[in-house]
Design an enzyme around this catalytic site. Structure first.
Site, PDB file in Angstrom:
ATOM      1  N   ARG A  66      30.675  32.500  47.339  1.00 27.47           N
ATOM      2  CA  ARG A  66      31.426  33.598  46.719  1.00 27.47           C
ATOM      3  C   ARG A  66      32.546  33.093  45.826  1.00 27.47           C
ATOM      4  O   ARG A  66      32.843  33.688  44.783  1.00 27.47           O
ATOM      5  CB  ARG A  66      32.014  34.505  47.814  1.00 27.47           C
ATOM      6  CG  ARG A  66      30.972  35.313  48.560  1.00 27.47           C
ATOM      7  CD  ARG A  66      31.541  35.990  49.792  1.00 27.47           C
ATOM      8  NE  ARG A  66      31.965  35.019  50.809  1.00 27.47           N
ATOM      9  CZ  ARG A  66      32.350  35.336  52.036  1.00 27.47           C
ATOM     10  NH1 ARG A  66      32.370  36.613  52.395  1.00 27.47           N
ATOM     11  NH2 ARG A  66      32.720  34.415  52.897  1.00 27.47           N
ATOM     12  N   PRO A 109      44.478  37.834  55.975  1.00 27.73           N
ATOM     13  CA  PRO A 109      45.725  37.214  55.513  1.00 27.73           C
ATOM     14  C   PRO A 109      45.431  35.952  54.693  1.00 27.73           C
ATOM     15  O   PRO A 109      44.517  35.190  55.013  1.00 27.73           O
ATOM     16  CB  PRO A 109      46.452  36.862  56.813  1.00 27.73           C
ATOM     17  CG  PRO A 109      45.829  37.716  57.857  1.00 27.73           C
ATOM     18  CD  PRO A 109      44.408  37.893  57.448  1.00 27.73           C
ATOM     19  N   GLU A 118      41.707  21.101  54.609  1.00 23.52           N
ATOM     20  CA  GLU A 118      40.428  21.817  54.645  1.00 23.52           C
ATOM     21  C   GLU A 118      39.325  20.919  55.210  1.00 23.52           C
ATOM     22  O   GLU A 118      39.199  19.759  54.808  1.00 23.52           O
ATOM     23  CB  GLU A 118      40.023  22.282  53.240  1.00 23.52           C
ATOM     24  CG  GLU A 118      40.865  23.418  52.699  1.00 23.52           C
ATOM     25  CD  GLU A 118      40.293  23.991  51.410  1.00 23.52           C
ATOM     26  OE1 GLU A 118      39.325  23.409  50.873  1.00 23.52           O
ATOM     27  OE2 GLU A 118      40.813  25.022  50.939  1.00 23.52           O
ATOM     28  N   ASP A 216      36.329  30.992  55.895  1.00 21.32           N
ATOM     29  CA  ASP A 216      35.033  31.594  55.564  1.00 21.32           C
ATOM     30  C   ASP A 216      34.003  31.194  56.613  1.00 21.32           C
ATOM     31  O   ASP A 216      33.949  30.034  57.026  1.00 21.32           O
ATOM     32  CB  ASP A 216      34.547  31.133  54.184  1.00 21.32           C
ATOM     33  CG  ASP A 216      35.325  31.809  53.060  1.00 21.32           C
ATOM     34  OD1 ASP A 216      36.078  32.741  53.371  1.00 21.32           O
ATOM     35  OD2 ASP A 216      35.187  31.394  51.902  1.00 21.32           O
ATOM     36  N   GLY A 309      -0.052  44.417  67.952  1.00 18.54           N
ATOM     37  CA  GLY A 309       0.224  44.465  69.386  1.00 18.54           C
ATOM     38  C   GLY A 309      -0.226  45.741  70.057  1.00 18.54           C
ATOM     39  O   GLY A 309       0.395  46.222  70.998  1.00 18.54           O
ATOM     40  N   ARG A 379     -10.861  46.287  57.899  1.00 21.30           N
ATOM     41  CA  ARG A 379     -10.413  46.003  59.265  1.00 21.30           C
ATOM     42  C   ARG A 379     -11.586  45.557  60.105  1.00 21.30           C
ATOM     43  O   ARG A 379     -12.743  45.883  59.824  1.00 21.30           O
ATOM     44  CB  ARG A 379      -9.797  47.266  59.867  1.00 21.30           C
ATOM     45  CG  ARG A 379      -9.008  47.043  61.169  1.00 21.30           C
ATOM     46  CD  ARG A 379      -7.710  46.322  60.940  1.00 21.30           C
ATOM     47  NE  ARG A 379      -6.808  46.465  62.083  1.00 21.30           N
ATOM     48  CZ  ARG A 379      -6.494  45.482  62.915  1.00 21.30           C
ATOM     49  NH1 ARG A 379      -6.993  44.282  62.743  1.00 21.30           N
ATOM     50  NH2 ARG A 379      -5.652  45.694  63.920  1.00 21.30           N
ATOM     51  N   HIS A 751       6.282  36.927  61.554  1.00 21.40           N
ATOM     52  CA  HIS A 751       6.529  35.890  62.557  1.00 21.40           C
ATOM     53  C   HIS A 751       7.976  35.417  62.483  1.00 21.40           C
ATOM     54  O   HIS A 751       8.536  35.296  61.396  1.00 21.40           O
ATOM     55  CB  HIS A 751       5.594  34.694  62.332  1.00 21.40           C
ATOM     56  CG  HIS A 751       4.163  35.017  62.606  1.00 21.40           C
ATOM     57  ND1 HIS A 751       3.121  34.310  62.047  1.00 21.40           N
ATOM     58  CD2 HIS A 751       3.584  35.975  63.367  1.00 21.40           C
ATOM     59  CE1 HIS A 751       1.973  34.822  62.460  1.00 21.40           C
ATOM     60  NE2 HIS A 751       2.241  35.832  63.261  1.00 21.40           N
ATOM     61  N   LEU A 770       0.280  18.892  50.640  1.00 28.31           N
ATOM     62  CA  LEU A 770      -0.990  18.694  51.350  1.00 28.31           C
ATOM     63  C   LEU A 770      -2.090  18.269  50.378  1.00 28.31           C
ATOM     64  O   LEU A 770      -2.902  17.382  50.682  1.00 28.31           O
ATOM     65  CB  LEU A 770      -1.387  19.978  52.074  1.00 28.31           C
ATOM     66  CG  LEU A 770      -0.602  20.274  53.368  1.00 28.31           C
ATOM     67  CD1 LEU A 770      -0.677  21.745  53.724  1.00 28.31           C
ATOM     68  CD2 LEU A 770      -1.127  19.412  54.527  1.00 28.31           C
ATOM     69  N   PRO A 778      -7.246  25.232  48.908  1.00 33.65           N
ATOM     70  CA  PRO A 778      -7.756  26.214  47.936  1.00 33.65           C
ATOM     71  C   PRO A 778      -6.631  26.717  47.024  1.00 33.65           C
ATOM     72  O   PRO A 778      -5.449  26.443  47.267  1.00 33.65           O
ATOM     73  CB  PRO A 778      -8.282  27.344  48.829  1.00 33.65           C
ATOM     74  CG  PRO A 778      -7.473  27.238  50.077  1.00 33.65           C
ATOM     75  CD  PRO A 778      -7.162  25.786  50.275  1.00 33.65           C
TER      76      PRO A 778
END
Length: 1092
Positions: A66, A109, A118, A216, A309, A379, A751, A770, A778
Site C-alpha cells: 500500500r 496512531p 524497523e 502493518d 459430496g 455427467r 480444493h 514438466l 498435452p
C-alpha cells in the site's frame, strides 16, 4: 478451503488479545474502522485518541504494498484524515490487474521512529513445519525477503525458544533490542500456533525504547479450525480479494455449505458475463474453467463454483436457483450459456441431484427463455442415465434448448459446443442403461477362473504386498512399494455400510477369495455384527466399539479406511498408527485443520505408514482392492474395466477426476493398473512422487499418468526424478488450474490446496517445467486422452505392452433398493399410509406441507383433523377439538389412570412406562365411553327410537347407557366442563340433533336419580357425531366409519395423556418414594378353613 485471508484489523485484534510476551506491545486496540457510512463525530466519541494524536490511515482490503501505491496517509490529524479520504473513499482504483473500489479504511496512531528501528518478521506454514523469517531492515523498501531474511524452521510438534531465535534470527540486531524482539517473536509464534494461523507477516515491526509497535500486518488463518478456535476467533469475516465484490449470493452459498455435509462453493467473477457454470466436483470445476479460458471465454466467464459430496435435492435446488437468478438479471446480446458439467461421480446419485436442478429450471423457465439461455449438460456416475433423461425431458417440456451428454462424450467437449468451437451432435451416442452392466449378459452365473486377474499384459511378474522395510533405530521406516494386493484386508472406521457393500461387490467381481473388509469400528454402538452381501449370499462382518479389539482379533489387517468426521479423524488416525500391523491409512474427511494433518504426516513418516488423503475418495487397484466409494458403483467398475488390471497407473488430487481418469484410460488403453487420489488439501498425507516412484518400481505398470493442480511444488519433484533418471517409464502429466493466471483477482478453487502463492506454483509454470523435463504434456485437458492413447499405442508397438484377451467378470446381483431406483422391479408395499409423507424436502400432513400448516394457523385441532380425518376442518371444528382435549386433560389423582401413573412413577419407572400404565386402564369403565356413547345414541336415534323407548330397552337388556352418570356431579351440581362445551356447540354447530336426543335421555335418567347426567365422555361422543355429520367435510358413511373404528376414544387418550404426564412429572419433582398401599385400607377376606 482452509487458509483464508483476514483483514488487518481482525489480525491485530487477535494479536492484542492473545499474545503472551514480556515485550511491551504498544497501541493495543487503538484502531478505528472507516467506511462510507461512518459518522466521524460518533467515531471520535468512541475513540477519543483520534482528537489528540497524529494519525495514519490506510485501506484494509487485502491490498499488498500500500505504501508503494500511495495508499497510506501518514502523520495527519483527524481533519487531515478526512481530507485525505475524500479523494479515495468509494473511489475505483487499480492494483496490479485488479480494479476495485476502496471502501474500508483503518485509522491508527502515527508512531514516530527511526529507520533502524524497523524490522520485518513473517511466519508461514509448510509441510515440514513453520518457518520464521526475520530481517533487521523492515519497511516499504524491504525488497526480496526470501533472499535476504534469516530463516528458522520450527518442525511439526517442536517448540520455539528465545535462545534459538537470538542465535538464528537476531544476529544483526543491536544487543539492546535482542531480548525484546526474542520475547515478542516467541510470543508471536505461540499465538500463530494457538489460533491456527497459516501465514502472519508484520512489516514493519517497530521497536523503540517504549516497546513494540505492530504497524502493518497481513495474515491468513486455517478456516477449518473454526470448531477448535470459535471461542477465541468469534465470528470472523473473510473479506474477498481486492477487485472482487462480496456478493450476498456468495454469502448465501457459503452459509449453505457450512450447514451441509456436502461441498457448495460460489465465486462471482463477472456477473454480466454470458458463460455460467454449475459443475459437480472440486477438480472438475477447475478443468471446466480452464477449458473456457483456453477457448477464449475468460472475459465472459461469470462465475466459478462447485457442488459435490452428494448434496441433497433441496441443497442442489437452492444452489441452482441462485445461479439461475444471477444469470437472468441482465440480458446479453448474444444470449447466455449454462454449462452443467462434471466428472464421473463416485457416490453421488446423479439423478437425485439433477432433480433439484430440474426444479430450479422449471421455476425459472420464463426468464431463461427471455434471456436466450442454452444449457449444455455432461455427467456420469450412479444413476446418471436417469438424470440425463430427466434433464432432456425438461428441455422438451419447457422449450429451453438443453443438450445432454454422458460418459461417452469427453468431459469438456460441451465447452467447445457451448462456445461454438465444435458442432453439437444431432443424436449423441446413448450409453447403456446402468442395469445393462449389472445384468448377466453371458448367461452364466459361474465365476471365471481367478487367473484372469493376475495381470492383463503378458509376461508380468506377480507382485504381492511388500511390507515396509526395517530401518536403523531412530530413522524413519521405509514405506511399502505395494500398498494393496489380492489378499489385502482392511478395517473401515465409521458405519459406512454403502461403501463397505461397494467394496465387497468389487471384491466379488474381481474373483477375490475373501472379502477385503475384515471388520468395522464404530465407537457409538456396542460390539455387534453387520449383515452384507457377498455375491448371492449374506455374510456377517463384525463391528467393534474400539480399535484395540478390532486389531487384536484381526492381525491380518494392514489397511485402515477412515470415514471419521473432520473433528474425530485426527484422534482416530493417531490411535490407529500405534498398531504396527497398519501400513496404509486412507482418510476420507475433508476440512481437517492443516496443523493436525501435518502431525499425522510426521507420525506416519516415522512409522513407515502411507497416508492417502485427507479430503479424498481413496484409490483403487483393479482386480485387487478398492478404498470405500472409489470408482463409483458397479456399473462404472464394469464399464471402466476396473475388475482386472491394465498397464497404466495414475495419481490425481481430485476424487471425481480420478474416476474420470478411469474412464479416459479404459477408453484409450488396456486399462488401469492402480490409481490413487491423494486429496485436495494443501498437505496431502502422501504426495505425487510417493506414488509415481512406487509405480516406477512396480513391474506391472508400463506408463504413468499424473493429474496435477495449481498450488504447491510437488510436480517439480517429478521433473527432477525424470531428469535424474529415477523415473524412466513414460509419464503423461497435466496440471489443472491454468485459468488462474488469466483472472484479474485471486480465486480460491474448490480444493484447499488449489491456490498459487508464487509464480512457480501456477499450473502454467508447472506444465512448462514438466514438458521441458521430458514428460508428455498435452496442450489442454481436452487433449489428455489423445496423448495417453498415443503413448500407449507406442508402447504396444514396441512390445512393452501385450494386450490380453478380455474375459467376462462374474455377475453380481443387483441390490433391491438400487433396482427399484432404476425402475427395474416392482413389489407390493408392506405398509400403506395416506396421512403423512416425510420423503420429500418438506414434511406433508394429508397433502398439506408443514410450512402451510403453520402459515394457515390451523392449530393443534387442525393438525389433528389432517392426521386423523385427512380433512382441513372448519375453524370452529378445530376449536372444538382443542376444547375437548383441554377438558379431558385431567380429572385429579384419584381416577384409576392417574393413580396407576403415580404408583408407577413412585416405583422409579420412566416416563413412557408410567404413561403406558395409566393408559392401559382406559376402557368402557374409565374414559373409553366416548366411542360407546356415540355408537349407542347414534343407533337409537337413527332407528327412530324415542328417548323413553331407548332408556327402557337398555334397562330391559340389563345394559348401562354409556356416557350417562357421574360419581360426584349431578343435575343439581352440574359439570362445568359439559356446560362450557354445550355453550360452544349450541353457538357454532349448524345442527345438534344427536346432542338434543341425548339431552332428552338425560331428562329421563335424572328424574330417576340426579347423578345420571350426560357426563363429559357422553357429551363429547354425541357432539362429535353431530360435528362429523354436519360440518360438510364427510359423507354419512364416512362419519359413521370414523365412529366405528374408534376415532373418538382417541380424543380422550390424547387429552388425558397430558394429565398423566403431568402427574408423572409432579411425583418426580416432589421426589415421592415407593408407594405401598396401607393395610387399614384393605379388607382381608380369607376362606374360613385357611384362617383356622
Amino acid at each position: 478451503m482452509s487458509a483464508k485471508a483476514i483483514s488487518e484489523q481482525t489480525g491485530k485484534e487477535f494479536l492484542y488479545k492473545y499474545i503472551c510476551t514480556s515485550a511491551a506491545v504498544q497501541n493495543r486496540f487503538r484502531y478505528a474502522n472507516v467506511t462510507a457510512e461512518t459518522d466521524f463525530d460518533r467515531l471520535a466519541q468512541e475513540h477519543p485518541w483520534l482528537l489528540t494524536e497524529r494519525l495514519v490511515v490506510k485501506p484494509d482490503q487485502l491490498i499488498k504494498r500500500r505504501g508503494k501505491l500511495g495508499l497510506v496517509g501518514v502523520n495527519l490529524d483527524l481533519t487531515g484524515v478526512r481530507e485525505w479520504l475524500k479523494s479515495r473513499l468509494m473511489r475505483e482504483t487499480t492494483v496490479g490487474k485488479a480494479k476495485g473500489v476502496l471502501k474500508n479504511f483503518l485509522i491508527e496512531p502515527f508512531v514516530p521512529h527511526k529507520q533502524e528501528e524497523e524490522f520485518y518478521v513473517c511466519i508461514y506454514a509448510t509441510r515440514e513445519g513453520d518457518y520464521v523469517l526475520f530481517h533487521h531492515e523492515g519497511g516499504v523498501d524491504v525488497g526480496d525477503v526470501d533472499a535476504k531474511a534469516k530463516k528458522l524452521l520450527i518442525g511439526v510438534d517442536e517448540k520455539i525458544s528465545e535462545d534459538s531465535v537470538k542465535k538464528e534470527l537476531l544476529t544483526h540486531v543491536p544487543n539492546d533490542k535482542k531480548a525484546v524482539l526474542a520475547s515478542f517473536i516467541v510470543g508471536l509464534f505461540n499465538l500463530y500456533e494457538d489460533l491456527f494461523f497459516t501465514y502472519l507477516e508484520i512489516n514493519p515491526l517497530v521497536v523503540t525504547k517504549d516497546g513494540v509497535y505492530v504497524l502493518d500486518m497481513a495474515a491468513k488463518i486455517d478456516a477449518t479450525a473454526d470448531y477448535i478456535c470459535k471461542a477465541k476467533w468469534g465470528d470472523v469475516e473473510f473479506p474477498p480479494p481486492f477487485g472482487r465484490e462480496a456478493y450476498p449470493e456468495e454469502a448465501y452459498i457459503a452459509d449453505l455449505d457450512a450447514k451441509s455435509g456436502a461441498s457448495l462453493k460460489l465465486t462471482l467473477l463477472n456477473p454480466r458475463g454470458r458463460i455460467w457454470t454449475m459443475v459437480a466436483g472440486g477438480g472438475a470445476s477447475v478443468v471446466y474453467s480452464d477449458t473456457i479460458c483456453d477457448l477464449g471465454g475468460v472475459n465472459e466467464l461469470a462465475n466459478y463454483g462447485e457442488y459435490s459430496g452428494a448434496p441433497s435435492e433441496q441443497q442442489t435446488y437452492d444452489y441452482a436457483k441462485t445461479i439461475l437468478s444471477l444469470m437472468t438479471r441482465e440480458k446479453h446480446h448474444e444470449g447466455k450459456v449454462l454449462i452443467i458439467g462434471g466428472s464421473i461421480a463416485n457416490f453421488t446419485n446423479v439423478a437425485a441431484t439433477f432433480k433439484g436442478i430440474v426444479r430450479a429450471i422449471k421455476d425459472y423457465q420464463v426468464p431463461l427463455k427471455e434471456h436466450e439461455v442454452t444449457i449444455f449438460v455432461r455427467r456420469g456416475g450412479p444413476n446418471y442415465q436417469e438424470g440425463l433423461r430427466v434433464m432432456g425431458e425438461v428441455g422438451k417440456t419447457t422449450g429451453i434448448p438443453i443438450h445432454v451428454f454422458g460418459t461417452e462424450t469427453h468431459m469438456t467437449a460441451i465447452v467447445g459446443m457451448a462456445l461454438g468451437h465444435r458442432p453439437i451432435p444431432n443424436q449423441p451416442p446413448v450409453a447403456a442403461h446402468t442395469a445393462n452392466f449389472l445384468l448377466n449378459s453371458s448367461g452364466s452365473t459361474s465365476t471365471p477362473a481367478s487367473s484372469r486377474t493376475a495381470s492383463f499384459s503378458e509376461n508380468r511378474a506377480r507382485v504381492e504386498s511388500s511390507p515396509a522395510k526395517k530401518a536403523k533405530t531412530g530413522a524413519p521406516i521405509a514405506k511399502a512399494t505395494t500398498l494393496f494386493s489380492k489378499h489385502t484386508k482392511s478395517i473401515v472406521w465409521g458405519m459406512q455400510t454403502r461403501a463397505v457393500q461397494g467394496m465387497l461387490d468389487f471384491d466379488y467381481v474381481c474373483s477375490r477369495d475373501e472379502p477385503s473388509v475384515a471388520a468395522m469400528v464404530y465407537p457409538f454402538t456396542g460390539d455387534h455384527k453387520q449383515k452384507f452381501y457377498w455375491g448371492h449370499k449374506e455374510i456377517l462382518i463384525p463391528v467393534y466399539k474400539n480399535m484395540s479389539d478390532a486389531m487384536k482379533k484381526h492381525p491380518d489387517v494392514d489397511v485402515l479406511i477412515s470415514f471419521a468426521s473432520l473433528r474425530s479423524a485426527f484422534d482416530s488416525t493417531m490411535e490407529t498408527m500405534q498398531y504396527p500391523q497398519i501400513h496404509t491409512i486412507a482418510i476420507i474427511a475433508e476440512g481437517i485443520p492443516e496443523a493436525h494433518t501435518r502431525k499425522i504426516i510426521k507420525t506416519a513418516d516415522e512409522k513407515g505408514i502411507t497416508i492417502i488423503g485427507p479430503a479424498t475418495v481413496g484409490g483403487i487397484k483393479p482386480g485387487c482392492f478398492k478404498i470405500g466409494n472409489t470408482g463409483g458403483m458397479l456399473d462404472n467398475i464394469l464399464a471402466s474395466k476396473l475388475y482386472r488390471p491394465g498397464s497404466v497407473a495414475y495419481v490425481s488430487r481430485s476424487g471425481g477426476m480420478s474416476n474420470e481418469l478411469n474412464n479416459i484410460i479404459s477408453r484409450t488403453t488396456d486399462g488401469v493398473f492402480e490409481g490413487v487420489a491423494i486429496g485436495g488439501d494443501r498437505y496431502p498425507g502422501s504426495v505425487f512422487t510417493d506414488h509415481v516412484l512406487r509405480y516406477q518400481d512396480t513391474p506391472g505398470v508400463k506408463m504413468i499418468v499424473v493429474l496435477g493442480e495449481i498450488g504447491g511444488t510437488e510436480e517439480y519433484k517429478i521433473c527432477e526424478a525424470i531428469k535424474q533418471g529415477r523415473i524412466t517409464k513414460p509419464v503423461v502429466c497435466w496440471c489443472i488450474g491454468t485459468c488462474a493466471t488469466m483472472f484479474s483477482s485471486e480465486v480460491q478453487f474448490g480444493h484447499a490446496g488449489a491456490c498459487a502463492n508464487q509464480a512457480s506454483e501456477t499450473a502454467v509454470a508447472k506444465n512448462k517445467a514438466l514438458k521441458e523435463a521430458g514428460a508428455f504434456v498435452p496442450k489442454s485437458f481436452d487433449e489428455l486422452g489423445e496423448i495417453i492413447r498415443s503413448v500407449y499405442d507406442d508402447l504396444v508397438a514396441k512390445g512393452v505392452i501385450q494386450p490380453a484377451e478380455e474375459m467376462p467378470p462374474p455377475t453380481v446381483p443387483m441390490d433391491y433398493s438400487w433396482a427399484r431406483e432404476l425402475g427395474l422391479i416392482r413389489k407390493p408395499a408392506s405398509f400403506m399410509t395416506s396421512i403423512c409423507d416425510e420423503r420429500g424436502q418438506e414434511l406433508i400432513y394429508a397433502g398439506m406441507p408443514i410450512t402451510e400448516v403453520f402459515k394457515s394457523e390451523i392449530g393443534l385441532g387442525g393438525t389433528l383433523g389432517l392426521l386423523w380425518f385427512q380433512r382441513r376442518l372448519p375453524r370452529y371444528a378445530c376449536q372444538f377439538i382443542e376444547m375437548c382435549l383441554m377438558v379431558t386433560a385431567d380429572h385429579g389423582p384419584a381416577v384409576s389412570g392417574a393413580h396407576n401413573t403415580i404408583v408407577c412413577a413412585r416405583a422409579g419407572k420412566d416416563l413412557i412406562s408410567s404413561l403406558t400404565s395409566g393408559l392401559l386402564t382406559i376402557g368402557d369403565r374409565f374414559g373409553g365411553a366416548l366411542d360407546a356413547a356415540a355408537k349407542q345414541f347414534s343407533k337409537a336415534f337413527d332407528s327412530g327410537m324415542l328417548p323413553m323407548e331407548f332408556v327402557n330397552k337398555m334397562k330391559k337388556d340389563g345394559k348401562l347407557i354409556m356416557g350417562i352418570g357421574h360419581r360426584v356431579k349431578s343435575i343439581n351440581n352440574p359439570d362445568m366442563r359439559v356446560q362450557i362445551l354445550k355453550d360452544f356447540v349450541k353457538q357454532h354447530f349448524s345442527s345438534t340433533q344427536l346432542l338434543d336426543y341425548a339431552l332428552d335421555v338425560e331428562k329421563i335418567t335424572t328424574s330417576k336419580k340426579p347423578n345420571l347426567i350426560l357426563n363429559v365422555d357422553g357429551f363429547i361422543g354425541v357432539a362429535f357425531v353431530d360435528l362429523l355429520r354436519t360440518c360438510g367435510g364427510f359423507t354419512r358413511d364416512e362419519a359413521d366409519e370414523f365412529v366405528e373404528i374408534g376415532a373418538l376414544n382417541g380424543i380422550f387418550v390424547l387429552g388425558r395423556s397430558m394429565g398423566f404426564i403431568g402427574h408423572y412429572l409432579d411425583q418426580k419433582r416432589l421426589k415421592q418414594g415407593l408407594y405401598r398401599h396401607p393395610w387399614d385400607d384393605i379388607s382381608y377376606v380369607l376362606p374360613e378353613h385357611m384362617s383356622m
